[in-house]
Structures are given as C-alpha cells and as structure tokens.
Design a protein around this motif. Sequence first.
Motif, mmCIF file in Angstrom:
data_model
loop_
_atom_site.group_PDB
_atom_site.id
_atom_site.type_symbol
_atom_site.label_atom_id
_atom_site.label_comp_id
_atom_site.label_asym_id
_atom_site.label_seq_id
_atom_site.Cartn_x
_atom_site.Cartn_y
_atom_site.Cartn_z
ATOM 1 N N GLY A 42 6.677 -5.983 13.018
ATOM 2 C CA GLY A 42 6.910 -7.225 12.291
ATOM 3 C C GLY A 42 8.281 -7.812 12.516
ATOM 4 O O GLY A 42 9.127 -7.258 13.207
ATOM 5 N N ALA A 43 8.505 -8.938 11.880
ATOM 6 C CA ALA A 43 9.783 -9.631 11.983
ATOM 7 C C ALA A 43 10.847 -8.965 11.112
ATOM 8 O O ALA A 43 12.016 -8.971 11.446
ATOM 9 N N ARG A 44 10.453 -8.392 9.971
ATOM 10 C CA ARG A 44 11.389 -7.735 9.052
ATOM 11 C C ARG A 44 11.043 -6.264 8.968
ATOM 12 O O ARG A 44 10.276 -5.850 8.117
ATOM 13 N N GLU A 45 11.620 -5.460 9.835
ATOM 14 C CA GLU A 45 11.279 -4.040 9.919
ATOM 15 C C GLU A 45 11.559 -3.269 8.640
ATOM 16 O O GLU A 45 10.950 -2.245 8.378
ATOM 17 N N ILE A 46 12.499 -3.740 7.817
ATOM 18 C CA ILE A 46 12.878 -2.979 6.617
ATOM 19 C C ILE A 46 11.982 -3.262 5.424
ATOM 20 O O ILE A 46 12.023 -2.555 4.430
ATOM 21 N N THR A 47 11.152 -4.307 5.503
ATOM 22 C CA THR A 47 10.247 -4.639 4.412
ATOM 23 C C THR A 47 8.816 -4.374 4.871
ATOM 24 O O THR A 47 8.366 -4.938 5.867
ATOM 25 N N VAL A 48 8.120 -3.513 4.140
ATOM 26 C CA VAL A 48 6.745 -3.160 4.491
ATOM 27 C C VAL A 48 5.818 -3.689 3.407
ATOM 28 O O VAL A 48 5.956 -3.341 2.236
ATOM 29 N N THR A 49 4.881 -4.530 3.795
ATOM 30 C CA THR A 49 3.917 -5.064 2.841
ATOM 31 C C THR A 49 2.697 -4.156 2.790
ATOM 32 O O THR A 49 2.505 -3.303 3.659
ATOM 33 N N GLY A 50 1.871 -4.355 1.772
ATOM 34 C CA GLY A 50 0.636 -3.590 1.661
ATOM 35 C C GLY A 50 -0.248 -3.756 2.880
ATOM 36 O O GLY A 50 -0.869 -2.809 3.355
ATOM 37 N N ALA A 51 -0.282 -4.980 3.416
ATOM 38 C CA ALA A 51 -1.114 -5.230 4.591
ATOM 39 C C ALA A 51 -0.617 -4.442 5.805
ATOM 40 O O ALA A 51 -1.406 -4.078 6.672
ATOM 41 N N GLU A 52 0.685 -4.153 5.877
ATOM 42 C CA GLU A 52 1.217 -3.416 7.025
ATOM 43 C C GLU A 52 0.875 -1.930 6.975
ATOM 44 O O GLU A 52 0.803 -1.282 8.001
ATOM 45 N N ILE A 53 0.654 -1.375 5.782
ATOM 46 C CA ILE A 53 0.277 0.032 5.685
ATOM 47 C C ILE A 53 -1.239 0.208 5.807
ATOM 48 O O ILE A 53 -1.732 1.315 6.000
ATOM 49 N N ALA A 54 -1.981 -0.893 5.740
ATOM 50 C CA ALA A 54 -3.434 -0.828 5.900
ATOM 51 C C ALA A 54 -3.771 -0.130 7.216
ATOM 52 O O ALA A 54 -3.169 -0.424 8.247
ATOM 53 N N GLY A 55 -4.698 0.802 7.157
ATOM 54 C CA GLY A 55 -5.097 1.551 8.343
ATOM 55 C C GLY A 55 -4.439 2.916 8.449
ATOM 56 O O GLY A 55 -4.925 3.780 9.183
ATOM 57 N N ALA A 56 -3.325 3.130 7.729
ATOM 58 C CA ALA A 56 -2.715 4.469 7.706
ATOM 59 C C ALA A 56 -3.678 5.402 6.979
ATOM 60 O O ALA A 56 -4.359 5.007 6.036
ATOM 61 N N ARG A 57 -3.767 6.647 7.397
ATOM 62 C CA ARG A 57 -4.764 7.583 6.891
ATOM 63 C C ARG A 57 -4.148 8.618 5.954
ATOM 64 O O ARG A 57 -3.061 9.127 6.202
ATOM 65 N N VAL A 58 -4.864 8.913 4.864
ATOM 66 C CA VAL A 58 -4.519 10.009 3.953
ATOM 67 C C VAL A 58 -5.641 11.029 4.040
ATOM 68 O O VAL A 58 -6.818 10.686 3.958
ATOM 69 N N LYS A 59 -5.271 12.282 4.209
ATOM 70 C CA LYS A 59 -6.239 13.375 4.321
ATOM 71 C C LYS A 59 -5.928 14.409 3.245
ATOM 72 O O LYS A 59 -4.765 14.749 3.034
ATOM 73 N N VAL A 60 -6.953 14.878 2.572
ATOM 74 C CA VAL A 60 -6.800 15.921 1.559
ATOM 75 C C VAL A 60 -7.607 17.134 1.993
ATOM 76 O O VAL A 60 -8.820 17.036 2.196
ATOM 77 N N ASN A 61 -6.920 18.249 2.184
ATOM 78 C CA ASN A 61 -7.565 19.525 2.479
ATOM 79 C C ASN A 61 -7.532 20.353 1.210
ATOM 80 O O ASN A 61 -6.461 20.579 0.642
ATOM 81 N N SER A 62 -8.708 20.804 0.757
ATOM 82 C CA SER A 62 -8.792 21.627 -0.449
ATOM 83 C C SER A 62 -9.804 22.735 -0.208
ATOM 84 O O SER A 62 -10.411 22.814 0.865
ATOM 85 N N VAL A 63 -10.024 23.562 -1.218
ATOM 86 C CA VAL A 63 -11.016 24.626 -1.100
ATOM 87 C C VAL A 63 -12.410 24.037 -0.909
ATOM 88 O O VAL A 63 -13.310 24.698 -0.412
ATOM 89 N N GLU A 64 -12.607 22.790 -1.293
ATOM 90 C CA GLU A 64 -13.886 22.092 -1.136
ATOM 91 C C GLU A 64 -14.104 21.621 0.306
ATOM 92 O O GLU A 64 -15.204 21.253 0.675
ATOM 93 N N GLY A 65 -13.036 21.549 1.087
ATOM 94 C CA GLY A 65 -13.133 21.042 2.449
ATOM 95 C C GLY A 65 -12.066 20.005 2.712
ATOM 96 O O GLY A 65 -11.064 19.924 2.002
ATOM 97 N N SER A 66 -12.311 19.189 3.716
ATOM 98 C CA SER A 66 -11.336 18.185 4.135
ATOM 99 C C SER A 66 -11.984 16.808 4.108
ATOM 100 O O SER A 66 -13.083 16.627 4.641
ATOM 101 N N GLN A 67 -11.300 15.854 3.478
ATOM 102 C CA GLN A 67 -11.775 14.476 3.418
ATOM 103 C C GLN A 67 -10.600 13.544 3.684
ATOM 104 O O GLN A 67 -9.458 13.881 3.373
ATOM 105 N N SER A 68 -10.895 12.372 4.222
ATOM 106 C CA SER A 68 -9.820 11.416 4.463
ATOM 107 C C SER A 68 -10.322 9.992 4.230
ATOM 108 O O SER A 68 -11.525 9.735 4.181
ATOM 109 N N ALA A 69 -9.369 9.093 4.088
ATOM 110 C CA ALA A 69 -9.643 7.665 3.911
ATOM 111 C C ALA A 69 -8.399 6.905 4.353
ATOM 112 O O ALA A 69 -7.330 7.500 4.530
#
Length: 168
Positions: A124-151
């Motif tokens: 982007g034009a302003r590297e120090i400011t991150v909007t919600g739209a800029e983090i869209a697509g980043a992945r979160v993964k949770v590994n637990s005793v139930e298994g692994s899921q991500s979104a």
Amino acid sequence: MKTILTLSSCLFALASVARADATMRFIEGAPKDSFEISSDSECLNGPLTVSINLEGSAGGLIFDTTSKGAGVEVFHPFELTAGTALVNQAPAVMDGDTALSLRLSELPKGQIVAFTLDVDDTCGAREITVTGAEIAGARVKVNSVEGSQSAVFDATARVRVDVSSCNA
C-alpha cells in the motif's frame, strides 16, 4: 417431502450451533497493533496452538519488530497484554516475519489472550497503517486435541475458526 426438508434444516442448524469456536480480531494502532483471541465455548480445554500466517493477506503484511529491517518508520516487538497465564509459550517474532504461533494451555469461554505487535503492509501507499481490508486473506489456524482447523480474516479484520463439535 416438506417435513423431511424442515427436519433436515433443523438438524443442520443445531449442528452449526454446537461448534466450539475461536475468534481472533486485529485492531490497528500506532505504533502497536493488537490481536485478541477468544472463545465462545467451554470446549477449548486442552493444550492448543493458535497460529497466524500473514501470507495471502491483501496488503502483503509483515511483522515489524525492530528499527532496522523490512518494516518502515515505527516498530514494536511482540508483547503479551492479556491472558498471560494461559500462554505456555510465546513466539519469538523476527523483523519481516509473516507467521507466528502461540501455545496455550487452554482458552476458556469469555477469556481473552491479547498481544501487541507492529504490522506493516508491503503493497500500500501507507505501510505503517493497516486496514481491515489489508489483513483479509491472512490465515489463522488452531491445532487442538480435536484436530486442526483454519479460516481466513475477512475485510472487517476478524476471523472465526470452527474448532470442535463440542456441545458447550
């Protein structure tokens, strides 16, 4: 036929409600951006790992932890700000990294694990400011005793990971 469709719809709705979910949100701040992890169930009792991978984010995001390196202007290293007692191992995040993992003993309903860290965009034009739209697509993964899921984060800087089929 109508009764069968209605019954199927009800069973599907009940199955959807009976999920244990972990939620993460990103909050833009200067110089410290924040991440908050929480759960809306009593089911995340065992050890679990919550990982964030910024690759695939719309803004080409990176973690900016030092004054020298990949980030721009301001920087801030990883710092736990809430839920410290739930964290078994905090990550060592290096400047320019795009991923981190937190090992948690559990994530009880209503409690929050939060941390600050500077996030910069590389597209982007302003590297120090991150909007919600800029983090869209980043992945979160949770590994637990139930298994692994991500979104993936959506454009509102939130992500919900269906972790378990627990009924709590």
